[in-house]
Enzyme design. Structure first.
Site, PDB file in Angstrom:
ATOM      1  N   LEU A 226      -0.046   3.923  -5.867  1.00  0.00           N
ATOM      2  CA  LEU A 226      -0.418   4.272  -7.248  1.00  0.00           C
ATOM      3  C   LEU A 226       0.037   3.213  -8.262  1.00  0.00           C
ATOM      4  CD1 LEU A 226      -1.686   6.702  -8.759  1.00  0.00           C
ATOM      5  CD2 LEU A 226       0.647   7.470  -9.213  1.00  0.00           C
ATOM      6  N   ASP A 227      -0.870   2.764  -9.101  1.00  0.00           N
ATOM      7  CA  ASP A 227      -0.570   1.813 -10.186  1.00  0.00           C
ATOM      8  C   ASP A 227      -0.029   0.475  -9.699  1.00  0.00           C
ATOM      9  OD1 ASP A 227      -1.279   3.924 -11.776  1.00  0.00           O
ATOM     10  OD2 ASP A 227       0.743   4.385 -12.476  1.00  0.00           O
TER      11      ASP A 227
END
Lengths: 283, 283, 283, 283
Positions: A226-227
């Protein structure tokens, strides 16, 4: 002028530029624009070449087949695409509409090198907007309790659109690992902070709390982390003490729109290559 | 890694990239970075190629001689330079010291791909600064009454430094046409406005009067037409109603410093080609 | 929290801040935010004060009437408005839709402190877009031959909307002097260049020709002097040699959208005062 | 025009602006510029008022004494300073010279509202630079083994300069808690990243590794929590795949210089107030 675009990524060896340009010349190809970059740390070489389509003395398929032999010899990852073949774009959104409306309008004005073929959302809110723009809309709810099953349905819906590229326009749901794998390098997300600042949820509130003087947005490829995927484009805007978290959210939305549109443009024009977790953007 | 840099500008014809890269390969040259650009309007082609010096199987002079044959055949304007050969920089200033001090400090910190060999001014004010940095200083006054004779002396002084590039760091005097011709493409000026806004004198005062919300600076090559030469780099900074013309002047000086340093850097690294009155900057 | 906004512009005299704040205190008003600025050159004083509406011990009308006495005494130009009273916005466009679509979407998302009450155009193209957003659309053609009569009709149409503010979102027609006078300080234009660069027509083509490295947009109040009105907001974006005039036009449209939206926001929030041909923007 | 500057921070109560401006008027003071800001979350009020010194009918000391009574009544934290009294600036550096040279040159050109009274370093490298600018230089080495004792010596050296403000211009050493306390709100640091990205060491290397598209610098007040103090100013610059960690370092240094100079300017002009861990900058 219509062009073919040749993207190459391979281990550095002697004479790569000569080999490739010689090959193109054999097919009578006229090079319009070319970029070459050596990543010294990884000793990896990257090229992007625009060739006038009309100048090539055979069909695209024949040209591809011939090139594949050379590519194998040089251990190249490569892609050869016809710029007139528009990429199929699937937009995934939730309830926030600013990025979705912006992209739909760009599509409507023929500003994108691609065509939006659908909007997929876990909310109904975007339905009306999509129908205005005559774009197919599909809703697949994601409930906390039935998340896994819902996400399977979502992935089936995604596949049914047969997209070339998926744009997460503030979709706000975690993408399953298998979908990240299936569409590796073809899912683009807009994160509402200047990464790596404020990874995760509520970046504007946290930016306001920290008292930063610039807020930003990050357009990146989605990976299972994520990210953490390769960053394609970032931008910032100035804020001050008079701006609340809510003001920042509004100001940030303009940066999100522009940054996502730029990142998507680079992708649609085949300007982006990745090297480990970084991008090379030949702009 | 030391490199040779090959800059080429020529009419577009078939196979240019192949011809040049093939030539380099024949001499065993390894291409590290390459940019190619076609100006469609003028059908002119531009290249910048960085070649590992060590990979070339002969001396630079031999390589140059061989290339000149190819260059003539293709009607190329070209330049082949060794990045380790530092360019000789002459700074011309007047009484304002911000740009001069900034460049001298960069030189002192070995930040420039060049060496400052002298400061030439029509005032004494910069003398102390130059001597601090152990750089030769020469003053040639320019008086209203004896302007022509003074400028001849100035040009003699310039020639005596035998510079590769001349930087007008707020020199504030018009450069004679013959000097523009002699050092064509090698005189860099910093103009204290965002050209073409506020061409001519007192741009900050005029910016304040017009109430613009951004002020800027422009780094450009000097031609016989004042403030009209090819632009290398520009930048701006935000101002508001609270900023007087004097505040703008101070704020603008920071933009001038940075913009001049960037433009000079591009020139020193052989990144700039010109096409009519525009620049191609391969950055 | 709902607020009243008091904008004052007057010749500088002793004790202005005390007089005004004392007056507000007499009515039990609570000041939430206040800016004061003295233009030294013109010896003119400017204030913007936000007062919590609930704290005022009488009606807005009574408060206004009382203030008008003080205002006359101090020779003030002033405006007192209730932030909850949304301003009526009339958009005037032509065929380009990017700014119009952007503003309509912001209105739709309740992002504006105002409501768009109509779109007026000399083309039919924007009609569909307006109807999507349930906003009244009116077309008044402007023909070369019947220009004067057409413009009279256009002004009648404008008046029929009874707008508080008129936004020229790339309207591309010259506004008659009498309309400039009638709506003085209430017509906002977006010009597609970084004024005063490229005043007049085709700024992107001229920017491309000049080879500038930044292009921009300017949001300004409309006066009888074309492109010469007080500037509210400006912004720029970086371009390079690879960008054609057409690319610049596309890139510039994003700057136009954002710059117009910001300028309009400042106006709607009563943040802008004018002093001669300049603006004071209390942001 | 010489001015007094009044900075106030206090719990919000009714009539604060009236009370303060009334007070100033009683002493015949003429307000030149004033900003007021209510932090709604904390219900705290902030003011900055510039008063023409000549207009005040008594001495600064008498004015201060009178104001202190009012201040106590309203529970104000406040500061009243004479802009003509230049603040004494102590610069602390290490071996990197770009920020130190930039500030020394600004001081030399009388660009700062303050005077640099000394440079303190743990290295000798800056000694020559300081002496060029006729500024006292003091070296206090900090060794790993004798760190505590060394830091006591360092603090004694700091105190001996009797500074109003201390600028850490890439000092690279942790400041002891007691020094943070003693000079609370008066130590300004420049961090070479866009905080909160890349807190800690080697931000440029980590930025290069993460592949960000913008790098930045942060000017903040120093507190006992490393890199966590209130941010005064931030800025960024665009980088791309062609920029190595070393290139980023060089490009970042320009941002560091400008950002530190701006942050220091705001402090010297008494434009900065703090609220919890955030700054209000009245610019």
């Amino acid at each position: 002028m219509s062009v073919y675009r040749l993207l190459i990524s391979c281990p550095d060896t002697h004479g790569l530029v000569a080999i490739v340009s010689q090959f193109i010349l054999e097919y009578n190809g006229n090079i319009k624009e070319a970029h070459h970059h050596l990543d010294e740390q990884n000793q990896h070489f990257f090229m992007r070449i625009e060739i006038e389509s009309n100048s090539i003395s055979c069909s695209l398929d024949e040209f591809k087949e011939a090139f594949s032999v050379l590519a194998e010899r040089c251990n190249m990852a490569w892609k050869l695409s016809d710029a007139t073949q528009l990429k199929r774009i699937l937009i995934m959104g939730s309830s926030a509409s600013h990025c979705v409306a912006d992209l739909l309008h760009r599509d409507h004005e023929d500003e994108l090198e691609g065509e939006i073929i659908g909007v997929l959302s876990n909310h109904s809110k975007l339905s009306k907007l999509a129908s205005w723009y005559d774009v197919a809309f599909k809703k697949v709810s994601i409930s906390q309790d039935t998340q896994e099953a819902d996400k399977v349905k979502m992935m089936q819906a995604v596949d049914s659109f047969n997209p070339d590229v998926i744009v997460l326009a503030r979709y706000m749901q975690i993408i399953p690992e298998e979908m990240c794998a299936e569409y590796n390098g073809r899912i683009i997300n807009i994160h509402h902070s200047f990464l790596p600042s404020f990874v995760g949820a509520n970046p504007y509130a946290r930016a306001a709390e920290r008292g930063v003087k610039l807020i930003g947005a990050t357009c990146h490829y989605v990976t299972a982390n994520l990210d953490e995927g390769p960053i394609i484009e970032q931008d910032v805007v100035r804020v001050d003490h008079g701006d609340s978290a809510d003001d920042m959210k509004k100001m940030g939305q303009d940066v999100e729109k522009i940054t996502l549109a730029k990142g998507l443009k680079y992708h649609l024009e085949d300007r982006v290559l990745t090297c480990n977790n970084k991008t090379i953007v030949f702009s």
